[in-house]
Scaffold this motif. Structure first.
Motif, mmCIF file in Angstrom:
data_model
loop_
_atom_site.group_PDB
_atom_site.id
_atom_site.type_symbol
_atom_site.label_atom_id
_atom_site.label_comp_id
_atom_site.label_asym_id
_atom_site.label_seq_id
_atom_site.Cartn_x
_atom_site.Cartn_y
_atom_site.Cartn_z
ATOM 1 N N PRO A 37 32.238 30.614 45.111
ATOM 2 C CA PRO A 37 32.428 32.031 44.775
ATOM 3 C C PRO A 37 33.120 32.754 45.915
ATOM 4 O O PRO A 37 32.845 32.515 47.081
ATOM 5 N N GLN A 38 34.017 33.636 45.574
ATOM 6 C CA GLN A 38 34.777 34.374 46.566
ATOM 7 C C GLN A 38 34.308 35.815 46.601
ATOM 8 O O GLN A 38 33.964 36.401 45.570
ATOM 9 N N GLN A 39 34.276 36.387 47.816
ATOM 10 C CA GLN A 39 33.952 37.805 47.965
ATOM 11 C C GLN A 39 35.071 38.630 47.344
ATOM 12 O O GLN A 39 36.247 38.408 47.619
ATOM 13 N N THR A 40 34.732 39.550 46.469
ATOM 14 C CA THR A 40 35.733 40.370 45.819
ATOM 15 C C THR A 40 35.618 41.804 46.305
ATOM 16 O O THR A 40 34.538 42.273 46.647
ATOM 17 N N PRO A 41 36.723 42.527 46.363
ATOM 18 C CA PRO A 41 36.656 43.918 46.825
ATOM 19 C C PRO A 41 35.878 44.768 45.854
ATOM 20 O O PRO A 41 35.908 44.555 44.648
ATOM 21 N N THR A 42 35.148 45.750 46.397
ATOM 22 C CA THR A 42 34.348 46.617 45.545
ATOM 23 C C THR A 42 34.735 48.083 45.699
ATOM 24 O O THR A 42 34.175 48.935 45.049
ATOM 25 N N SER A 43 35.676 48.379 46.586
ATOM 26 C CA SER A 43 36.082 49.769 46.703
ATOM 27 C C SER A 43 37.581 49.864 46.951
ATOM 28 O O SER A 43 38.370 49.913 46.015
ATOM 29 N N SER A 44 37.996 49.818 48.217
ATOM 30 C CA SER A 44 39.402 50.085 48.510
ATOM 31 C C SER A 44 40.309 48.919 48.191
ATOM 32 O O SER A 44 41.502 49.095 47.983
ATOM 33 N N GLY A 45 39.771 47.692 48.171
ATOM 34 C CA GLY A 45 40.598 46.534 47.865
ATOM 35 C C GLY A 45 41.373 46.007 49.043
ATOM 36 O O GLY A 45 42.118 45.039 48.905
ATOM 37 N N ASN A 46 41.217 46.595 50.221
ATOM 38 C CA ASN A 46 41.940 46.143 51.400
ATOM 39 C C ASN A 46 41.145 45.034 52.079
ATOM 40 O O ASN A 46 40.387 45.270 53.006
ATOM 41 N N LEU A 47 41.321 43.797 51.604
ATOM 42 C CA LEU A 47 40.495 42.688 52.079
ATOM 43 C C LEU A 47 40.939 42.181 53.445
ATOM 44 O O LEU A 47 42.125 42.047 53.717
ATOM 45 N N SER A 48 39.963 41.876 54.292
ATOM 46 C CA SER A 48 40.224 41.219 55.560
ATOM 47 C C SER A 48 40.141 39.712 55.340
ATOM 48 O O SER A 48 39.695 39.254 54.288
ATOM 49 N N PRO A 49 40.562 38.898 56.322
ATOM 50 C CA PRO A 49 40.515 37.443 56.132
ATOM 51 C C PRO A 49 39.132 36.899 55.830
ATOM 52 O O PRO A 49 39.002 35.851 55.201
ATOM 53 N N ASP A 50 38.055 37.586 56.260
ATOM 54 C CA ASP A 50 36.716 37.077 55.991
ATOM 55 C C ASP A 50 36.165 37.553 54.649
ATOM 56 O O ASP A 50 35.013 37.309 54.318
ATOM 57 N N GLY A 51 36.976 38.231 53.856
ATOM 58 C CA GLY A 51 36.571 38.582 52.505
ATOM 59 C C GLY A 51 35.917 39.935 52.340
ATOM 60 O O GLY A 51 35.497 40.273 51.244
ATOM 61 N N PHE A 52 35.810 40.717 53.402
ATOM 62 C CA PHE A 52 35.204 42.040 53.303
ATOM 63 C C PHE A 52 36.298 43.096 53.205
ATOM 64 O O PHE A 52 37.341 42.983 53.850
ATOM 65 N N ASP A 53 36.048 44.133 52.417
ATOM 66 C CA ASP A 53 37.050 45.178 52.309
ATOM 67 C C ASP A 53 36.828 46.241 53.374
ATOM 68 O O ASP A 53 35.861 46.204 54.127
ATOM 69 N N SER A 54 37.758 47.182 53.451
ATOM 70 C CA SER A 54 37.724 48.163 54.537
ATOM 71 C C SER A 54 36.474 49.028 54.492
ATOM 72 O O SER A 54 35.963 49.438 55.537
ATOM 73 N N ALA A 55 35.969 49.329 53.299
ATOM 74 C CA ALA A 55 34.754 50.139 53.192
ATOM 75 C C ALA A 55 33.563 49.432 53.800
ATOM 76 O O ALA A 55 32.720 50.045 54.456
ATOM 77 N N GLN A 56 33.464 48.124 53.597
ATOM 78 C CA GLN A 56 32.348 47.363 54.136
ATOM 79 C C GLN A 56 32.479 47.162 55.638
ATOM 80 O O GLN A 56 31.482 47.157 56.361
#
Length: 240
Positions: A37-56
């Motif tokens: 399973p892959q981490q998916t964006p839940t807000s801004s969609g700006n994913l970092s290489p580790d799968g977290f988006d900018s909001a997180q």
């Protein structure tokens, strides 16, 4: 007699074979990787290489070690060395322990609290991973919002809802109107950023009621406090 014994032995050996397990399947010559399973964006969609988006990435977990007490809360980066949270999250503290979305510990240098709103500023020794943009105006009733924080002091959580109302603070913790949303929050969510659909901060969670509604200090109040240097007073460690 010898022939009868041989027949009996053959029968015993044959029947014993039925108790043996089936031979293992042959070893595969090639292996197909499992789809993880892959981490998916839940807000801004700006994913970092580790799968977290900018909001997180801008969310911070706060542990307040007080004089005989321990509590948890949330916060978010305002810039590289400043985070925003609630006044009640950092009050009566002996030590503040901060950690980022990736489990990195951040040293807290100093904390200041506002007198007219349930807001606080914490300066950090170490750089924070990311900082969001503050929205230019408060959200309207009916707008969709996202809350990013650490409910119960546990895992980083993203919840969504909408703005239900703007009203006078029922807890009398803030001057002026506050927002009411149906985005789920828990103890430990205090200080969480509330984001609009563009990932901009539109408020700060500070409480919830028995109906599960969350109360939010609007970004207009946060901006007004930040624009007035006298709004925040340095806190002293608790004694005892």
């Amino acid at each position: 007699m010898r022939r009868r014994l041989a027949v009996v032995a053959l029968v015993l050996l044959t029947s014993g074979c039925t108790l043996l397990p089936a031979p293992p399947a042959p070893v595969p010559t090639d292996v197909m990787p499992t789809d993880l399973p892959q981490q998916t964006p839940t807000s801004s969609g700006n994913l970092s290489p580790d799968g977290f988006d900018s909001a997180q990435r801008m969310a911070v977990r706060i542990r307040n070690i007080g004089c005989g007490t321990l509590s948890t809360g949330s916060g978010f980066a305002l810039d590289d060395h400043t985070l925003v949270t609630n006044r009640h999250v950092v009050s009566d503290s002996s030590t503040l322990q901060l950690s980022t979305y990736d489990g990195r510990d951040i040293g807290a240098a100093a904390a200041s609290t506002a007198a007219l709103a349930d807001l606080a500023i914490v300066r950090t020794d170490d750089a924070l991973p990311a900082a969001p943009e503050l929205a230019p105006a408060d959200p309207a009733v009916g707008d969709q919002v996202t809350v990013v924080g650490y409910p119960l002091g546990r895992a980083l959580t993203v919840t969504t809802g909408q703005v239900l109302a703007s009203q006078t603070d029922p807890l009398n913790a803030n001057l002026g109107a506050v927002l009411v949303t149906d985005a789920p929050v828990e103890h430990g969510s205090s200080g969480s950023a509330v984001l609009d659909s563009d990932g901009r901060v539109v408020g700060v969670v500070y409480a919830k009621d028995s109906n599960g509604h969350s109360f939010v200090v609007p970004v207009s109040t946060l901006r007004a406090m930040l624009d007035d240097e006298a709004s925040f007073t340095p806190t002293a460690p608790c004694a005892g």
